[in-house]
Design a protein around this motif. Sequence first.
Motif, short mmCIF file in Angstrom:
data_model
loop_
_atom_site.label_atom_id
_atom_site.label_comp_id
_atom_site.label_asym_id
_atom_site.label_seq_id
_atom_site.Cartn_x
_atom_site.Cartn_y
_atom_site.Cartn_z
N THR A 98 0.83 -1.21 0.00
CA THR A 98 0.00 0.00 0.00
C THR A 98 0.86 1.25 0.00
OG1 THR A 98 -1.69 -1.20 1.23
CG2 THR A 98 -1.88 1.20 1.18
N HIS A 99 0.66 2.09 -1.03
CA HIS A 99 1.41 3.34 -1.19
C HIS A 99 0.55 4.51 -0.72
CE1 HIS A 99 3.25 0.51 -3.99
NE2 HIS A 99 4.28 1.33 -4.16
N PHE A 100 0.88 5.08 0.43
CA PHE A 100 0.11 6.20 0.97
C PHE A 100 0.65 7.51 0.40
CE2 PHE A 100 -0.43 2.85 4.09
CZ PHE A 100 -1.79 2.93 4.39
N LEU A 101 -0.27 8.38 -0.01
CA LEU A 101 0.10 9.71 -0.50
C LEU A 101 0.21 10.65 0.70
CD1 LEU A 101 0.61 11.63 -2.90
CD2 LEU A 101 -1.86 12.05 -2.96
N ILE A 102 1.38 11.27 0.85
CA ILE A 102 1.63 12.13 2.00
C ILE A 102 2.14 13.49 1.51
CG2 ILE A 102 2.08 10.26 3.61
CD1 ILE A 102 5.08 10.66 3.03
N SER A 103 2.21 14.44 2.43
CA SER A 103 2.65 15.79 2.05
C SER A 103 4.17 15.85 1.92
CB SER A 103 2.17 16.80 3.09
OG SER A 103 2.64 16.44 4.38
N ASP A 104 4.88 15.24 2.88
CA ASP A 104 6.35 15.32 2.90
C ASP A 104 6.84 14.20 3.82
OD1 ASP A 104 9.04 15.87 3.38
OD2 ASP A 104 8.76 18.03 3.32
N ILE A 105 7.70 13.32 3.30
CA ILE A 105 8.16 12.17 4.07
C ILE A 105 8.85 12.60 5.37
CG2 ILE A 105 10.35 12.05 2.78
CD1 ILE A 105 8.30 9.09 4.27
N SER A 106 9.46 13.79 5.37
CA SER A 106 10.14 14.28 6.57
C SER A 106 9.16 14.72 7.65
CB SER A 106 11.08 15.44 6.22
OG SER A 106 12.06 15.03 5.29
N GLU A 107 7.88 14.87 7.29
CA GLU A 107 6.87 15.34 8.23
C GLU A 107 5.94 14.22 8.69
OE1 GLU A 107 6.64 18.39 9.54
OE2 GLU A 107 8.46 18.96 8.45
N VAL A 108 6.32 12.99 8.42
CA VAL A 108 5.45 11.84 8.71
C VAL A 108 6.07 10.99 9.81
CG1 VAL A 108 4.69 9.61 7.76
CG2 VAL A 108 4.33 11.72 6.46
N ARG A 109 5.22 10.46 10.67
CA ARG A 109 5.70 9.46 11.62
C ARG A 109 4.73 8.27 11.62
NH1 ARG A 109 3.04 12.84 15.59
NH2 ARG A 109 1.90 11.59 17.14
N VAL A 110 5.27 7.11 11.94
CA VAL A 110 4.49 5.87 11.97
C VAL A 110 4.46 5.37 13.40
CG1 VAL A 110 4.29 3.50 11.13
CG2 VAL A 110 5.13 5.31 9.59
N GLU A 111 3.26 5.17 13.94
CA GLU A 111 3.10 4.67 15.31
C GLU A 111 2.51 3.27 15.28
OE1 GLU A 111 0.84 7.32 17.72
OE2 GLU A 111 2.32 8.93 17.65
N GLY A 112 2.85 2.48 16.30
CA GLY A 112 2.32 1.13 16.43
C GLY A 112 3.35 0.05 16.24
N LEU A 113 4.57 0.42 15.82
CA LEU A 113 5.61 -0.58 15.57
C LEU A 113 6.67 -0.60 16.67
CD1 LEU A 113 6.10 0.08 11.74
CD2 LEU A 113 4.77 -1.74 12.83
N GLU A 114 6.54 0.28 17.67
CA GLU A 114 7.53 0.35 18.73
C GLU A 114 7.64 -0.99 19.46
OE1 GLU A 114 3.64 2.37 19.61
OE2 GLU A 114 5.27 2.76 18.20
N THR A 115 8.86 -1.36 19.79
CA THR A 115 9.29 -2.60 20.45
C THR A 115 9.18 -3.83 19.55
OG1 THR A 115 7.19 -3.31 21.49
CG2 THR A 115 8.49 -1.65 22.67
N SER A 116 8.70 -3.68 18.32
CA SER A 116 8.62 -4.83 17.41
C SER A 116 10.00 -5.16 16.84
CB SER A 116 7.66 -4.54 16.24
OG SER A 116 6.34 -4.37 16.69
#
Length: 300
Positions: free
Chosen positions: A160-178
């Motif tokens: 899945t390719h998500f369209l975002i404004s700027d990769i430097s302004e994005v964060r992904v949550e839910g993967l911590e400690t994995s």
Amino acid sequence: MTVDIVRDAAGMENVVLREPHGGSSVVIHLYGGQVTSWKTAHGEELLFSSSKATLKPSKAVRGGILICFPQFSDLGHLEPNGFARNRLWTIDSSPPPPPVNGMNTYVDLILNPSNQDLKIWPHKFEFRLRVALGLSSLSLTARVKNTDQKPFTFSFALDTHFLISDISEVRVEGLETSDYIDNLQNRTRFTEQGNALTFDGEVDRVYLTTPRKIAIIDHERKRTFELKKEGLPDAVVWNPWDKRCRAIPDLGDEDYQRMVCIDAAAIERSISLKSGEEWRGRQEILAVSSSYFSGHLDPH
């Protein structure tokens, strides 16, 4: 429910779904069973497509949501990411009804192996894909049934390719400690240490046994994509950054800035099906205001 069949500039048939109440829409290429567009009621695109994407019958479009089956990446003897993305799917003319309280705007696609497919992967199967559209959500449900006399195994991902404004302004949550496999470091295994994943260079990782929910938070656009998954324990995170982006023929030089790939996947442990058995995997994406996430992501 509104379902239309249209032809694109290359003459290929596409399915267009429109949500009757909110006006959101989705486009699915029958070639590859690939979702190539998901727009809000205001016509705003939510999925990334390459600025150099080509509409050719023999090649999947770079972007949208791609089916990786029966293998992910180059982890087997088949073409990278399997052959399902490079086959013509058919529409089920009499699909089963949606579940109670399910989304009522949907289409079911079917893929069966050709004689040529059986020469390169000698297993008979039926792959059913349901694409369903809600007011602010999009779900894909994959069902693979073993119609052969012998068992087989496969790996799978919804690329899945998500369209975002700027990769430097994005964060992904839910993967911590994995734990994750880093494909940029000889597939070495690490454990995610940060509270959220941010991007300042190329990332190519397979996160293992992840929570059911992952959030992609776009600060500049004030939008969050919430990815919920079932039967897909792993998650792939990919952004090619500038150098790798320039080396990929069907990606524009700056395309890496406005996309991030998060794949719901089953990779670490292959899926095994005995004769007559069926596997089911599902992902649902919600596009919501970032204010929806005022605290730590609830994994349930």
